[in-house]
Design a protein around this motif. Structure first.
Motif, PDB file in Angstrom:
ATOM      1  N   TYR A   1       4.349  14.097  -9.224  1.00 47.01           N
ATOM      2  CA  TYR A   1       5.470  15.009  -9.061  1.00 47.01           C
ATOM      3  C   TYR A   1       6.328  15.060 -10.325  1.00 47.01           C
ATOM      4  O   TYR A   1       6.846  16.099 -10.704  1.00 47.01           O
ATOM      5  N   GLU A   2       6.480  13.918 -10.987  1.00 41.59           N
ATOM      6  CA  GLU A   2       7.250  13.837 -12.232  1.00 41.59           C
ATOM      7  C   GLU A   2       6.588  14.646 -13.345  1.00 41.59           C
ATOM      8  O   GLU A   2       7.253  15.219 -14.193  1.00 41.59           O
ATOM      9  N   ALA A   3       5.267  14.674 -13.346  1.00 39.97           N
ATOM     10  CA  ALA A   3       4.521  15.313 -14.430  1.00 39.97           C
ATOM     11  C   ALA A   3       4.719  16.825 -14.462  1.00 39.97           C
ATOM     12  O   ALA A   3       4.678  17.439 -15.517  1.00 39.97           O
ATOM     13  N   THR A   4       4.937  17.432 -13.306  1.00 38.27           N
ATOM     14  CA  THR A   4       5.015  18.889 -13.241  1.00 38.27           C
ATOM     15  C   THR A   4       6.203  19.333 -12.392  1.00 38.27           C
ATOM     16  O   THR A   4       6.069  19.581 -11.202  1.00 38.27           O
ATOM     17  N   PRO A   5       7.393  19.428 -12.991  1.00 41.28           N
ATOM     18  CA  PRO A   5       8.537  19.930 -12.234  1.00 41.28           C
ATOM     19  C   PRO A   5       8.286  21.370 -11.772  1.00 41.28           C
ATOM     20  O   PRO A   5       7.629  22.135 -12.464  1.00 41.28           O
ATOM     21  N   TYR A   6       8.763  21.674 -10.605  1.00 43.45           N
ATOM     22  CA  TYR A   6       8.594  23.041 -10.126  1.00 43.45           C
ATOM     23  C   TYR A   6       9.953  23.718 -10.027  1.00 43.45           C
ATOM     24  O   TYR A   6      10.961  23.080  -9.782  1.00 43.45           O
TER      25      TYR A   6
ATOM     26  N   HIS B   1       0.839  -1.212   0.000  1.00 37.96           N
ATOM     27  CA  HIS B   1       0.000   0.000   0.000  1.00 37.96           C
ATOM     28  C   HIS B   1       0.872   1.259   0.000  1.00 37.96           C
ATOM     29  O   HIS B   1       0.612   2.199  -0.761  1.00 37.96           O
ATOM     30  N   SER B   2       1.909   1.279   0.823  1.00 39.12           N
ATOM     31  CA  SER B   2       2.766   2.475   0.863  1.00 39.12           C
ATOM     32  C   SER B   2       3.558   2.619  -0.437  1.00 39.12           C
ATOM     33  O   SER B   2       3.847   3.731  -0.869  1.00 39.12           O
ATOM     34  N   GLU B   3       3.912   1.509  -1.079  1.00 42.41           N
ATOM     35  CA  GLU B   3       4.569   1.578  -2.380  1.00 42.41           C
ATOM     36  C   GLU B   3       3.642   2.184  -3.431  1.00 42.41           C
ATOM     37  O   GLU B   3       4.083   2.976  -4.265  1.00 42.41           O
ATOM     38  N   GLN B   4       2.357   1.834  -3.377  1.00 47.57           N
ATOM     39  CA  GLN B   4       1.382   2.406  -4.318  1.00 47.57           C
ATOM     40  C   GLN B   4       1.256   3.907  -4.108  1.00 47.57           C
ATOM     41  O   GLN B   4       1.193   4.673  -5.069  1.00 47.57           O
ATOM     42  N   ILE B   5       1.230   4.323  -2.855  1.00 45.12           N
ATOM     43  CA  ILE B   5       1.128   5.749  -2.541  1.00 45.12           C
ATOM     44  C   ILE B   5       2.371   6.481  -3.044  1.00 45.12           C
ATOM     45  O   ILE B   5       2.269   7.531  -3.680  1.00 45.12           O
ATOM     46  N   THR B   6       3.542   5.914  -2.785  1.00 42.18           N
ATOM     47  CA  THR B   6       4.788   6.532  -3.237  1.00 42.18           C
ATOM     48  C   THR B   6       4.832   6.622  -4.755  1.00 42.18           C
ATOM     49  O   THR B   6       5.203   7.655  -5.317  1.00 42.18           O
ATOM     50  N   ASP B   7       4.437   5.554  -5.433  1.00 45.53           N
ATOM     51  CA  ASP B   7       4.409   5.563  -6.898  1.00 45.53           C
ATOM     52  C   ASP B   7       3.444   6.614  -7.427  1.00 45.53           C
ATOM     53  O   ASP B   7       3.730   7.310  -8.397  1.00 45.53           O
ATOM     54  N   SER B   8       2.299   6.745  -6.773  1.00 44.92           N
ATOM     55  CA  SER B   8       1.308   7.740  -7.189  1.00 44.92           C
ATOM     56  C   SER B   8       1.855   9.155  -7.010  1.00 44.92           C
ATOM     57  O   SER B   8       1.720  10.002  -7.887  1.00 44.92           O
ATOM     58  N   LEU B   9       2.476   9.399  -5.871  1.00 47.84           N
ATOM     59  CA  LEU B   9       3.074  10.720  -5.624  1.00 47.84           C
ATOM     60  C   LEU B   9       4.186  11.011  -6.618  1.00 47.84           C
ATOM     61  O   LEU B   9       4.281  12.112  -7.160  1.00 47.84           O
ATOM     62  N   ARG B  10       5.035  10.013  -6.872  1.00 44.49           N
ATOM     63  CA  ARG B  10       6.144  10.196  -7.800  1.00 44.49           C
ATOM     64  C   ARG B  10       5.624  10.532  -9.198  1.00 44.49           C
ATOM     65  O   ARG B  10       6.130  11.429  -9.865  1.00 44.49           O
ATOM     66  N   SER B  11       4.584   9.827  -9.637  1.00 39.68           N
ATOM     67  CA  SER B  11       4.023  10.081 -10.973  1.00 39.68           C
ATOM     68  C   SER B  11       3.499  11.505 -11.078  1.00 39.68           C
ATOM     69  O   SER B  11       3.737  12.200 -12.064  1.00 39.68           O
TER      70      SER B  11
ATOM     71  N   ASP C   1      15.853  13.920  -4.322  1.00 34.43           N
ATOM     72  CA  ASP C   1      14.466  14.217  -4.661  1.00 34.43           C
ATOM     73  C   ASP C   1      13.755  12.941  -5.075  1.00 34.43           C
ATOM     74  O   ASP C   1      14.386  12.008  -5.579  1.00 34.43           O
ATOM     75  N   LEU C   2      12.462  12.907  -4.897  1.00 37.23           N
ATOM     76  CA  LEU C   2      11.634  11.767  -5.275  1.00 37.23           C
ATOM     77  C   LEU C   2      11.523  11.635  -6.787  1.00 37.23           C
ATOM     78  O   LEU C   2      11.304  10.555  -7.313  1.00 37.23           O
ATOM     79  N   SER C   3      11.715  12.725  -7.502  1.00 41.54           N
ATOM     80  CA  SER C   3      11.525  12.751  -8.946  1.00 41.54           C
ATOM     81  C   SER C   3      12.836  12.588  -9.713  1.00 41.54           C
ATOM     82  O   SER C   3      13.667  13.499  -9.743  1.00 41.54           O
ATOM     83  N   PRO C   4      13.044  11.442 -10.367  1.00 41.73           N
ATOM     84  CA  PRO C   4      14.250  11.279 -11.179  1.00 41.73           C
ATOM     85  C   PRO C   4      14.357  12.335 -12.276  1.00 41.73           C
ATOM     86  O   PRO C   4      15.454  12.790 -12.599  1.00 41.73           O
ATOM     87  N   ARG C   5      13.237  12.739 -12.821  1.00 41.63           N
ATOM     88  CA  ARG C   5      13.239  13.771 -13.871  1.00 41.63           C
ATOM     89  C   ARG C   5      13.812  15.081 -13.345  1.00 41.63           C
ATOM     90  O   ARG C   5      14.629  15.732 -13.999  1.00 41.63           O
ATOM     91  N   GLN C   6      13.384  15.480 -12.154  1.00 39.47           N
ATOM     92  CA  GLN C   6      13.866  16.740 -11.603  1.00 39.47           C
ATOM     93  C   GLN C   6      15.328  16.643 -11.175  1.00 39.47           C
ATOM     94  O   GLN C   6      16.093  17.607 -11.320  1.00 39.47           O
ATOM     95  N   VAL C   7      15.748  15.480 -10.684  1.00 39.02           N
ATOM     96  CA  VAL C   7      17.157  15.294 -10.348  1.00 39.02           C
ATOM     97  C   VAL C   7      18.000  15.419 -11.619  1.00 39.02           C
ATOM     98  O   VAL C   7      19.058  16.052 -11.611  1.00 39.02           O
ATOM     99  N   GLN C   8      17.530  14.846 -12.720  1.00 41.05           N
ATOM    100  CA  GLN C   8      18.244  14.959 -13.987  1.00 41.05           C
ATOM    101  C   GLN C   8      18.326  16.421 -14.432  1.00 41.05           C
ATOM    102  O   GLN C   8      19.374  16.880 -14.907  1.00 41.05           O
TER     103      GLN C   8
END
Length: 101
Positions: free
Chosen positions: A16-21, A4-14, A80-87
């Motif tokens: 967060y990945e969609a909209t870098p700030y 369940h916590s993995e699903q939540i983390t995956d949902s948050l990551r998705s 950061d949780l977002s690989p895209r933003q780290v890149q």
């Protein structure tokens, strides 16, 4: 980690990945400011010239990269949780020729 916590983390990551700030530099987090505040409160902080900085939630590096630029002898790490933003942060650091972040 539970399924369940993995699903939540995956949902948050998705999400967060969609909209870098882009947050910009936050002056109050710079080691020079923190050392000054420490001195004003009676502490004896070490030199910031070769300090180590860890930023959790570094996003695209908008706070950490300028800090690294102003502290060439320091070592800075952003997570950061977002690989895209780290890149994006890595590309930002590379574009200005930094090797300390």
């Amino acid at each position: 980690m539970t399924a369940h916590s993995e699903q939540i983390t995956d949902s948050l990551r998705s999400s967060y990945e969609a909209t870098p700030y882009h947050g910009g530099a936050i002056s109050g987090t710079h080691p020079d400011v923190l050392a000054t505040v420490g001195c004003l409160r009676g502490m004896s902080p070490p030199s910031i010239a070769n300090c180590r900085v860890l930023e959790l939630g570094c996003g695209t590096g908008d706070n950490l990269v300028p800090m690294a630029l102003s502290l060439p002898g320091a070592s800075l790490l952003g997570i950061d949780l977002s690989p895209r933003q780290v890149q994006m942060a890595r590309e930002f650091a590379d574009a200005v020729g930094l090797s300390n972040v």
